[in-house]
Motif scaffolding. Structure first.
Motif, PDB file in Angstrom:
ATOM      1  N   GLY A  81       0.953  -1.065  -0.332  1.00 38.77           N
ATOM      2  CA  GLY A  81       0.233  -0.082   0.246  1.00 38.77           C
ATOM      3  C   GLY A  81       0.720   1.204  -0.085  1.00 38.77           C
ATOM      4  N   GLU A  82       2.270   1.017   1.030  1.00 36.70           N
ATOM      5  CA  GLU A  82       2.715   2.482   1.104  1.00 36.70           C
ATOM      6  C   GLU A  82       3.563   2.714  -0.471  1.00 36.70           C
ATOM      7  OE1 GLU A  82       2.645   4.769   3.357  1.00 36.70           O
ATOM      8  OE2 GLU A  82       1.396   3.267   4.054  1.00 36.70           O
ATOM      9  N   ILE A  83       3.302   1.582  -1.454  1.00 40.21           N
ATOM     10  CA  ILE A  83       4.452   1.546  -2.557  1.00 40.21           C
ATOM     11  C   ILE A  83       3.068   2.584  -3.237  1.00 40.21           C
ATOM     12  CG2 ILE A  83       4.561   0.212  -4.915  1.00 40.21           C
ATOM     13  CD1 ILE A  83       7.154  -0.560  -2.506  1.00 40.21           C
ATOM     14  N   GLU A 111       5.567  11.919   4.740  1.00 40.68           N
ATOM     15  CA  GLU A 111       5.889  11.051   5.760  1.00 40.68           C
ATOM     16  C   GLU A 111       5.645   9.324   5.155  1.00 40.68           C
ATOM     17  OE1 GLU A 111       3.338  14.128   8.430  1.00 40.68           O
ATOM     18  OE2 GLU A 111       2.585  12.992   7.407  1.00 40.68           O
ATOM     19  N   GLU A 112       4.505   8.946   3.704  1.00 41.65           N
ATOM     20  CA  GLU A 112       4.365   7.755   3.128  1.00 41.65           C
ATOM     21  C   GLU A 112       5.654   7.332   3.000  1.00 41.65           C
ATOM     22  OE1 GLU A 112       1.227   7.280   2.442  1.00 41.65           O
ATOM     23  OE2 GLU A 112       0.203   8.588   2.492  1.00 41.65           O
ATOM     24  N   PHE A 113       6.615   7.512   2.877  1.00 43.48           N
ATOM     25  CA  PHE A 113       7.523   7.034   2.314  1.00 43.48           C
ATOM     26  C   PHE A 113       8.355   6.631   3.548  1.00 43.48           C
ATOM     27  CE2 PHE A 113      12.574   7.427   3.173  1.00 43.48           C
ATOM     28  CZ  PHE A 113      13.260   6.839   2.368  1.00 43.48           C
ATOM     29  N   ASP A 114       8.409   7.545   5.301  1.00 42.02           N
ATOM     30  CA  ASP A 114       8.619   6.693   5.724  1.00 42.02           C
ATOM     31  C   ASP A 114       7.652   5.453   6.575  1.00 42.02           C
ATOM     32  OD1 ASP A 114      10.245   9.081   7.265  1.00 42.02           O
ATOM     33  OD2 ASP A 114       9.195  10.324   8.554  1.00 42.02           O
ATOM     34  N   HIS A 115       6.261   5.374   6.766  1.00 43.96           N
ATOM     35  CA  HIS A 115       5.484   4.482   6.130  1.00 43.96           C
ATOM     36  C   HIS A 115       5.817   3.593   5.227  1.00 43.96           C
ATOM     37  CE1 HIS A 115       1.670   6.988   6.921  1.00 43.96           C
ATOM     38  NE2 HIS A 115       2.531   6.935   7.760  1.00 43.96           N
ATOM     39  N   LEU A 116       6.940   3.199   4.599  1.00 41.91           N
ATOM     40  CA  LEU A 116       7.595   2.558   3.368  1.00 41.91           C
ATOM     41  C   LEU A 116       8.595   1.686   4.241  1.00 41.91           C
ATOM     42  CD1 LEU A 116       7.065   1.051   0.632  1.00 41.91           C
ATOM     43  CD2 LEU A 116       9.035   2.886   0.218  1.00 41.91           C
ATOM     44  N   GLU A 195      -1.636   9.186  10.739  1.00 41.48           N
ATOM     45  CA  GLU A 195      -1.141  10.138   9.714  1.00 41.48           C
ATOM     46  C   GLU A 195      -2.243  10.194   8.154  1.00 41.48           C
ATOM     47  OE1 GLU A 195       3.347  10.513  10.493  1.00 41.48           O
ATOM     48  OE2 GLU A 195       2.782   9.787   9.456  1.00 41.48           O
ATOM     49  N   GLU A 196      -2.129   9.060   7.794  1.00 38.93           N
ATOM     50  CA  GLU A 196      -3.451   8.380   6.906  1.00 38.93           C
ATOM     51  C   GLU A 196      -4.985   9.547   6.605  1.00 38.93           C
ATOM     52  OE1 GLU A 196      -1.693   7.386   4.884  1.00 38.93           O
ATOM     53  OE2 GLU A 196      -0.183   5.324   5.450  1.00 38.93           O
ATOM     54  N   GLU A 197      -5.320   9.485   8.153  1.00 39.33           N
ATOM     55  CA  GLU A 197      -6.137  10.070   8.092  1.00 39.33           C
ATOM     56  C   GLU A 197      -6.320  11.958   7.851  1.00 39.33           C
ATOM     57  OE1 GLU A 197      -7.634  10.241  12.218  1.00 39.33           O
ATOM     58  OE2 GLU A 197     -10.469   9.711  11.662  1.00 39.33           O
TER      59      GLU A 197
HETATM   60 FE   FE2 Z   1       1.039   5.450   4.375  1.00 33.30          FE
END
Ligand code: FE2
Ligand code: FE2
Length: 233
Positions: A81-83, A111-116, A195-197
């Motif tokens: 999902g993060e990709i 932030e998405e990069f950190d999630h990944l 964070e997605e919210e």
């Molecule tokens: Fe994310």
């Protein structure tokens, strides 16, 4: 450097680079920059996140091999999902018109990069690997991001708002499904969910259009295909 992170990629490595030395990039330049980001996302380890892993101070508890396999399956889905999130924001940025929206997208992308990176770290701790179908998840999400962006920023934002809403539902279900003792995965997923919210709320505040119901339904079906496949492959 965290275990398994062979490549250092600083925060902001996914910046859209619309200008170089104050020169506005041409559409071809931006397309090439996107292709470069795509390769770095799917072909190299995520590298070092800008922020500490939320699981950093959470103790590791013993899990049975069945619990480990299940937790790894869920974290592989989250990694996929993060990709897709990277691709979505890149797809949007390649065709975005408003620079204010672009910078908001950039913050979310960081932030998405950190999630990944966090998901990748947890997968490695569990002794498993990311989805082998990462190029497919990236290509599909990039195409959707760019296509929605071509319709205009309000539709692109609408797509992001709906995506983040569906991702929150999905992460809630993972918080229910993860083994109770897997506190490290839980810490990561809880932070991601918050964070997605926020990403979704920011997209709404920036003027996201409400997507038609059939489009939302199609997005749910597509997400289901991805999550069910990435759990195993
Ligand atoms: Fe994310
Ligand atoms: Fe997000």
């Amino acid at each position: 450097m965290p275990k398994g992170c062979g490549v250092y990629r600083p925060a902001g490595a996914f910046r859209y680079n619309r200008t170089v030395n104050n020169r506005e990039l041409s559409p071809v330049d931006r397309l090439l920059a996107s292709a470069n980001n795509a390769l770095r996302t799917v072909a190299t380890p995520a590298g070092r996140p800008a922020r500490p892993n939320p699981a950093e101070k959470v103790g590791d508890r013993d899990l049975t091999s069945k619990q480990k396999t299940h937790a790894a399956g869920l974290m592989r889905v989250n990694h996929a999902g993060e990709i897709a999130a990277q691709a979505l924001y890149q797809g949007h940025a390649t065709v975005a018109r408003d620079k204010g929206i672009e910078s908001q997208m950039q913050q979310a992308a960081d932030e998405e990069f950190d999630h990944l990176a966090w998901c990748e770290q947890r997968l490695e701790e569990l002794g498993e690997s990311p989805s082998r179908l990462a190029p497919i998840w990236y290509a599909g999400a990039f195409a959707i991001g760019a296509a929605s962006g071509l319709l205009g920023d309000k539709w692109s934002l609408g797509f992001i708002a709906e995506t983040e809403r569906q991702v929150c539902d999905h992460l809630d279900s993972h918080l229910e499904g993860l083994p109770v003792d897997d506190a490290r995965s839980r810490a990561i997923v809880e932070t991601m969910r918050d964070e997605e919210e926020e990403h979704g709320e920011n997209a709404v505040m920036a003027g996201a259009a409400e997507l038609p119901a059939p489009v939302k339904r199609l997005m749910q079906i597509t997400a289901k295909v991805m999550t069910r496949t990435a759990y195993w492959v």
